[in-house]
Design a protein around this motif. Sequence first.
Motif, short mmCIF file in Angstrom:
data_model
loop_
_atom_site.label_atom_id
_atom_site.label_comp_id
_atom_site.label_asym_id
_atom_site.label_seq_id
_atom_site.Cartn_x
_atom_site.Cartn_y
_atom_site.Cartn_z
N LEU A 27 2.31 0.83 0.80
CA LEU A 27 1.17 1.34 0.05
C LEU A 27 0.66 2.65 0.62
CD1 LEU A 27 -0.88 -1.96 -0.53
CD2 LEU A 27 0.47 -0.68 -2.21
N SER A 40 4.53 -4.37 3.39
CA SER A 40 3.94 -4.04 2.08
C SER A 40 2.74 -3.11 2.26
CB SER A 40 3.56 -5.30 1.31
OG SER A 40 2.51 -5.99 1.96
N GLN A 41 1.97 -3.28 3.32
CA GLN A 41 0.84 -2.39 3.57
C GLN A 41 1.31 -0.99 3.93
OE1 GLN A 41 -2.37 -3.42 2.83
NE2 GLN A 41 -1.08 -5.07 2.07
#
Length: 189
Positions: A187, A183-184
């Motif tokens: 982003l 998820s990082q």
Amino acid sequence: MGRVALGLSHVLSPVLLVSLLLICTPLRHNETSWVDAVVAAAFTVIIPWLFLLLSKFRGGVSDLHVTQRHQRHKIFALTAVSILCGLALLGWLGASSTMFIEVLSILAGLLTVALINLWWKVSVHLAVGCYVVLHISTSDAFLAPAILFIALLSWSRIRSNQHTASQVCGGVIVGVVISFVSSQLALLG
């Protein structure tokens, strides 16, 4: 109950979960093509699965879940090579960053489990299951079903005598960490 647990382990196997995740990526991300999804699934799951079937047929592994820790190293290594080849092909095809993140996250999970496996048997089912369910849970509304899924898969692996509770917890931790890292990366991408 042991047969139900084992059946559930087969239905929720890493091969099926990762295949569904990758093949359905274009449904979740418009910038990802179906060709990219098929290539990713072929090199991440299908080719390694065919090698696993061949290994089982030749007696190199005792079962398709590779429950014997010492038998996992060769499977992990060949899977990593296949995934790297798939990433090279995806690069040549100009695949979306989303697909690269999906495949890199799966490779990171594989390498993490392989490293842990040098000393201790961790549940690949739970690492993959947690990663997949957390990865597709896009809002808090999916949190309860995600927890239920993880609990059910955990029960199936313990009840079928494939793993201890600590091995299952180790798999959950790996899945959560890889999901967070993924998820990082998304982003940033």
